[in-house]
Design a protein around this motif. Structure first.
Motif, PDB file in Angstrom:
ATOM      1  N   VAL B   7     -11.991  -4.545  -8.396  1.00 53.77           N
ATOM      2  CA  VAL B   7     -12.057  -5.000  -9.787  1.00 53.77           C
ATOM      3  C   VAL B   7     -12.701  -3.926 -10.661  1.00 53.77           C
ATOM      4  O   VAL B   7     -12.191  -3.586 -11.732  1.00 53.77           O
ATOM      5  CB  VAL B   7     -12.848  -6.327  -9.897  1.00 53.77           C
ATOM      6  CG1 VAL B   7     -13.043  -6.719 -11.343  1.00 53.77           C
ATOM      7  CG2 VAL B   7     -12.140  -7.438  -9.150  1.00 53.77           C
ATOM      8  N   ILE B   8     -13.812  -3.362 -10.172  1.00 55.95           N
ATOM      9  CA  ILE B   8     -14.491  -2.308 -10.943  1.00 55.95           C
ATOM     10  C   ILE B   8     -13.523  -1.168 -11.217  1.00 55.95           C
ATOM     11  O   ILE B   8     -13.390  -0.678 -12.334  1.00 55.95           O
ATOM     12  CB  ILE B   8     -15.719  -1.777 -10.174  1.00 55.95           C
ATOM     13  CG1 ILE B   8     -16.774  -2.864 -10.041  1.00 55.95           C
ATOM     14  CG2 ILE B   8     -16.305  -0.554 -10.851  1.00 55.95           C
ATOM     15  CD1 ILE B   8     -17.932  -2.495  -9.140  1.00 55.95           C
ATOM     16  N   MET B 205     -16.456  -5.027 -25.444  1.00 55.21           N
ATOM     17  CA  MET B 205     -15.354  -4.577 -24.596  1.00 55.21           C
ATOM     18  C   MET B 205     -15.210  -5.531 -23.395  1.00 55.21           C
ATOM     19  O   MET B 205     -14.099  -5.897 -23.029  1.00 55.21           O
ATOM     20  CB  MET B 205     -15.637  -3.155 -24.122  1.00 55.21           C
ATOM     21  CG  MET B 205     -14.395  -2.348 -23.849  1.00 55.21           C
ATOM     22  SD  MET B 205     -14.812  -0.695 -23.260  1.00 55.21           S
ATOM     23  CE  MET B 205     -14.804   0.219 -24.784  1.00 55.21           C
ATOM     24  N   VAL B 206     -16.341  -5.929 -22.827  1.00 59.03           N
ATOM     25  CA  VAL B 206     -16.290  -6.894 -21.720  1.00 59.03           C
ATOM     26  C   VAL B 206     -15.673  -8.198 -22.211  1.00 59.03           C
ATOM     27  O   VAL B 206     -14.827  -8.807 -21.553  1.00 59.03           O
ATOM     28  CB  VAL B 206     -17.704  -7.143 -21.153  1.00 59.03           C
ATOM     29  CG1 VAL B 206     -17.697  -8.300 -20.177  1.00 59.03           C
ATOM     30  CG2 VAL B 206     -18.230  -5.895 -20.481  1.00 59.03           C
ATOM     31  N   GLY B 234     -17.573  -7.472 -11.557  1.00 62.05           N
ATOM     32  CA  GLY B 234     -16.749  -6.262 -11.523  1.00 62.05           C
ATOM     33  C   GLY B 234     -16.422  -5.777 -12.918  1.00 62.05           C
ATOM     34  O   GLY B 234     -16.442  -4.578 -13.199  1.00 62.05           O
ATOM     35  N   LYS B 235     -16.113  -6.716 -13.779  1.00 60.41           N
ATOM     36  CA  LYS B 235     -15.807  -6.370 -15.161  1.00 60.41           C
ATOM     37  C   LYS B 235     -17.002  -5.717 -15.825  1.00 60.41           C
ATOM     38  O   LYS B 235     -16.883  -4.685 -16.479  1.00 60.41           O
ATOM     39  CB  LYS B 235     -15.515  -7.655 -15.926  1.00 60.41           C
ATOM     40  CG  LYS B 235     -14.078  -7.926 -16.072  1.00 60.41           C
ATOM     41  CD  LYS B 235     -13.904  -9.195 -16.874  1.00 60.41           C
ATOM     42  CE  LYS B 235     -12.540  -9.718 -16.564  1.00 60.41           C
ATOM     43  NZ  LYS B 235     -11.525  -8.675 -16.690  1.00 60.41           N
ATOM     44  N   ILE B 236     -18.175  -6.349 -15.660  1.00 60.52           N
ATOM     45  CA  ILE B 236     -19.362  -5.833 -16.336  1.00 60.52           C
ATOM     46  C   ILE B 236     -19.684  -4.432 -15.819  1.00 60.52           C
ATOM     47  O   ILE B 236     -19.953  -3.516 -16.596  1.00 60.52           O
ATOM     48  CB  ILE B 236     -20.557  -6.797 -16.142  1.00 60.52           C
ATOM     49  CG1 ILE B 236     -20.260  -8.126 -16.837  1.00 60.52           C
ATOM     50  CG2 ILE B 236     -21.827  -6.194 -16.694  1.00 60.52           C
ATOM     51  CD1 ILE B 236     -21.327  -9.183 -16.635  1.00 60.52           C
ATOM     52  N   ALA B 321     -23.013 -10.061 -20.098  1.00 59.17           N
ATOM     53  CA  ALA B 321     -22.754 -11.352 -19.460  1.00 59.17           C
ATOM     54  C   ALA B 321     -22.570 -12.429 -20.521  1.00 59.17           C
ATOM     55  O   ALA B 321     -21.663 -13.259 -20.434  1.00 59.17           O
ATOM     56  CB  ALA B 321     -23.902 -11.718 -18.529  1.00 59.17           C
ATOM     57  N   LEU B 322     -23.430 -12.386 -21.540  1.00 63.57           N
ATOM     58  CA  LEU B 322     -23.309 -13.383 -22.607  1.00 63.57           C
ATOM     59  C   LEU B 322     -21.974 -13.243 -23.333  1.00 63.57           C
ATOM     60  O   LEU B 322     -21.293 -14.225 -23.613  1.00 63.57           O
ATOM     61  CB  LEU B 322     -24.468 -13.217 -23.599  1.00 63.57           C
ATOM     62  CG  LEU B 322     -25.798 -13.768 -23.118  1.00 63.57           C
ATOM     63  CD1 LEU B 322     -26.907 -13.406 -24.082  1.00 63.57           C
ATOM     64  CD2 LEU B 322     -25.719 -15.279 -22.983  1.00 63.57           C
ATOM     65  N   PHE B 323     -21.603 -11.991 -23.629  1.00 66.86           N
ATOM     66  CA  PHE B 323     -20.328 -11.779 -24.302  1.00 66.86           C
ATOM     67  C   PHE B 323     -19.169 -12.263 -23.421  1.00 66.86           C
ATOM     68  O   PHE B 323     -18.200 -12.836 -23.907  1.00 66.86           O
ATOM     69  CB  PHE B 323     -20.129 -10.304 -24.655  1.00 66.86           C
ATOM     70  CG  PHE B 323     -20.744  -9.907 -25.968  1.00 66.86           C
ATOM     71  CD1 PHE B 323     -20.252 -10.413 -27.153  1.00 66.86           C
ATOM     72  CD2 PHE B 323     -21.816  -9.039 -26.015  1.00 66.86           C
ATOM     73  CE1 PHE B 323     -20.812 -10.062 -28.366  1.00 66.86           C
ATOM     74  CE2 PHE B 323     -22.390  -8.676 -27.220  1.00 66.86           C
ATOM     75  CZ  PHE B 323     -21.885  -9.194 -28.399  1.00 66.86           C
ATOM     76  N   ALA B 324     -19.273 -12.037 -22.124  1.00 64.29           N
ATOM     77  CA  ALA B 324     -18.212 -12.474 -21.218  1.00 64.29           C
ATOM     78  C   ALA B 324     -18.104 -13.993 -21.222  1.00 64.29           C
ATOM     79  O   ALA B 324     -17.003 -14.552 -21.260  1.00 64.29           O
ATOM     80  CB  ALA B 324     -18.489 -11.966 -19.810  1.00 64.29           C
TER      81      ALA B 324
END
Lengths: 314, 440
Positions: B7-8, B205-206, B234-236, B321-324
């Motif tokens: 994922v990363i 962006m996340v 993975g995204k973060i 994490a909050l934005f996600a």
């Protein structure tokens, strides 16, 4: 050890609710190995909720699900290929790269995945699109790519949600042939759809779900027989003797054929004997089994008549 | 673990090759260099319009010498004003006529000089002419009043306030804290600002990455193979690595570009070129540079740099994490859902303002408490680091930041796993609150 004669999927008394709403209500069924099972039901009946539990995306509130006899665990998703009804791919990724990514997430190594992905693209005449971005493909091609992504890791169980929607007949046939070929090689298939003619054509078993409950299940053939209404279609030449109409209830009479409704204690042989005695010129005689579509509508509306009307979409 | 890596890698690779990303990464330093070139050109843009000024110096104030400069040419004439004015009407030899009378009373603080001109002289030209006259009058007065110039100069005193730390007086000379605190403010601002920008840019962006998968519906396929938590993490990390790449590229490219620009355009920021800048005497420059270097050496880099990196990571994880979580709760209609980001942007902006205040008063209770509060700490504390905050504050704040970041990632993953499958309508903050404790 994998017991091959264990049901590929066994759902035991599974319940799942979202807040107040009970999406799946004590559903149980077992799916024989190597079967093609039709998962039917009106919109919002709980099919997707059930599929999400089988694919381990969510977990049941109560009840259990077994994959080849083992309680569902983190390894099993690699044995399942899932094509959701809502299609989607990463639009910015290249076709080949995307297939490799999804296959690797399913635990394949990159090299094996690549050679298999190229084979599959070849089968759908997409081999030249390896280096193309998904957004450059037509919708039908994207759907084929997504199908390839679903089957690339050679899953033991394929879950296809309306797989043919949006495909032209040629490509739909090609995909159908591939599904049947995989099935012949031992892959079990769960097929979720509203298209009854596809179910009748492809599925050996069905599970009918309405408002979270499993209201009907079994072999397609047995179910149709179970809903047998003792109707026979007679095609003939010449005139029908009036006596026939006095002895039997005639439906849908046309100039060359008639449907005959028998009482529960009258056998088809008895009818045939009567017809011969009356000297009817018989051209054809067949039992009329209800179509799945009729059974579906009947069952769903029967259940619904006790509550709100069910929405049936085809 | 393997899936996390996949994922990363996907997040990183598909983003880094996007044209928009490459352009932003490369064009920012180039744009900055261009800006410097243009700004410099504008500043150093002299008057290319040559203006000749006739000077009638009745009192011989300039002693016949008034050097030409930058488009202004002075020409001493003996003709009376009237005849000059008539001449000017015909062939316009002069742009203006400057009439400098005699200084009658050296003790007078007023001196009236007339400049006749049909053209509009630029403000710059006017002020330069005035400065010349003031200098000349001053010279004249010093002589006329018989004042010793050195006596006069000694009236002006430069007071330097040297602030010394109470605890380090024993160490002697090199503990002049004033320069350190100036440097600290500079470094603190840069760090706080960097945190602020990266939290926003990469956090967003996340969020977009989450929304893209959700609106594409691919997420349903992906999470049938990867746990939502792994996907989120993975995204973060992937986007964070991308952000680090971009920042590092800029850190190399921006000084490089500025150096090249300096080389090609010969821009040296020589203070004397700037109008109105006080002339700095070379010895003072030297000591200034020495004090700067001393100040830089004084700073506790062994604490500042690792702490900055730690705060950077903690802050990024927390806000990303909050934005996600918010991205996962958004409906298909992006515009309508933007309101959900407001609860995240408010603490970031607040923290930024507190940071500005903390630089002024790094040990005020506002600065101390907000650098312990996890939502503000990643932006406020880096700004305080250069001011030698008590070690316990740094440690407590770091521990809190990391605990909180972990909590945020966990909470976000709870919201995310439900949010991404919740198509159609946008969710409310209340829904998101319920999802945290909801069963799978």
């Amino acid at each position: 050890m994998i017991r091959t004669n264990a049901p590929v999927i066994e759902v035991q008394d599974v319940t799942k609710s979202y807040g107040e709403k009970v999406a799946v209500d004590s559903v149980s069924f077992a799916m024989p190995p190597d079967a093609i099972l039709g998962l039917l039901g009106p919109n919002g009946a709980g099919k997707t909720s059930l599929i999400r539990m089988i694919t381990t995306i969510t977990a049941p509130d109560s009840g259990s699900i077994f994959f080849q006899g083992q309680p569902l665990n983190g390894y099993h998703p690699t044995q399942i290929g899932y094509l959701p009804e809502e299609r989607g791919l990463y639009k910015q990724m290249y076709v080949g790269e995307q297939l490799l990514y999804l296959a690797q997430l399913k635990g394949m190594n990159a090299r094996a995945a690549e050679s298999r992905a190229r084979d599959w693209l070849g089968k759908f005449d997409l081999q030249d699109h390896w280096k193309k971005k998904v957004e450059e493909l037509s919708k039908g091609m994207q759907q084929q790519v997504q199908f390839i992504a679903t089957v690339l890791h050679e899953p033991k169980l394929l879950i296809l949600d309306e797989p043919f929607s949006g495909l032209d007949p040629v490509n739909a046939n090609r995909m159908r042939a591939e599904i049947l070929r995989m099935h012949a090689n031992g892959t079990a298939v769960i097929f979720s759809t509203h298209r009854m003619e596809q179910v009748e054509e492809l599925c050996e078993y069905i599970v009918l779900i309405d408002r979270g409950r499993n209201i009907l299940q079994g072999k397609v053939h047995d179910i149709r027989r179970q809903f047998n209404e003792h109707r026979y279609r007679l095609t003939y030449t010449g005139e029908l003797p009036a006596a026939l109409g006095e002895r039997y209830q005639l439906l849908n009479q046309t100039f060359s054929g008639v449907d005959i409704q028998l009482g529960p204690d009258v056998s088809s042989n008895e009818l045939l004997r009567d017809l011969l005695r009356m000297d009817v010129q018989i051209q054809g005689f067949q039992e009329l089994l209800p179509s799945l579509n009729e059974i579906f509508i009947k069952r769903v509306s029967k259940v619904s008549s006790t509550g709100q009307p069910a929405t049936i979409s085809r | 673990m393997n899936n996390l890596w996949l994922v990363i890698r996907r997040e990183y690779i598909t983003r880094i090759r996007r044209r928009s990303f490459i352009l932003a990464t490369l064009l920012t330093p180039i744009g900055l260099a261009l800006f410097v070139v243009i700004a410099n050109a504008v500043f150093s843009y002299g008057n290319d319009d040559v203006q000749r000024i006739a000077v009638i110096d009745d009192g011989d104030l300039f002693a016949g010498a008034l050097p030409d400069e930058n488009g202004l040419y002075f020409h001493f004439v003996d003709q009376p004003l009237d005849s000059l004015r008539n001449d000017a009407g015909e062939d316009r030899d002069y742009a203006g006529i400057l009439v400098v009378p005699k200084v009658k009373n050296p003790r007078s603080r007023n001196f009236r000089v007339q400049l006749f001109s049909d053209e509009t002289l630029s403000i710059d030209a006017q002020s330069r002419i005035r400065n010349r006259i003031e200098d000349a009058v001053r010279e004249y007065k010093i002589e006329a009043l018989d004042i010793d110039e050195r006596t006069l100069a000694s009236l002006e005193t430069d007071v330097s306030l040297s602030v010394r730390s109470l605890t380090t007086t024993e160490e002697g000379e090199s503990d002049d804290r004033s320069m350190a605190s100036m440097l600290g403010a500079g470094i603190g601002t840069v760090m706080g600002f960097l945190m602020y920008i990266s939290v926003f840019v990469y956090g967003m962006m996340v969020m977009r990455s989450v929304m893209e998968e959700k609106t594409n519906r691919i997420v349903e396929v992906v999470i049938s193979s990867v746990r939502p938590f792994t996907l989120l993490l993975g995204k973060i990390i992937g986007v964070g690595a991308l952000g680090l790449t971009q920042v590092l590229t800029w850190m190399i490219m921006i000084p490089g570009m500025l150096f090249l620009v300096g080389l090609f355009f010969g821009l040296d920021a020589e203070p004397s070129q700037m109008p109105n800048s006080p002339d700095m005497d070379p010895a003072e420059m030297q000591s200034m540079i020495e004090r700067t270097i001393d100040g830089l050496n004084d700073l506790n880099w062994w604490i500042i740099i690792p702490c900055f990196i730690l705060y950077f990571l903690g802050g990024y994880f927390m806000y990303a994490a909050l934005f996600a979580a918010v991205g996962s709760a958004m409906g298909d209609d992006m515009g309508e859902s933007q309101t959900l980001t407001i609860p995240i942007t408010i603490p970031v902006i607040l923290a930024f303002y507190i940071m500005m205040a903390a630089i002024q008063n790094p040990n005020s209770s506002l600065a101390v408490w907000s650098s312990l509060f996890p939502l503000f700490a990643p932006i406020v504390m880096p700004a305080r680091l250069a001011f030698d905050p008590p070690l316990w504050q740094v440690l407590v704040s770091l521990v809190l930041v990391f605990l909180f970041a972990g909590l945020m990632v966990w909470m976000a993953s709870r919201i995310y796993r439900i949010g991404i499958l919740n198509y159609g309508k946008k969710s409310t903050l209340k829904d998101m609150g319920k999802w945290i404790t909801a069963k799978y």
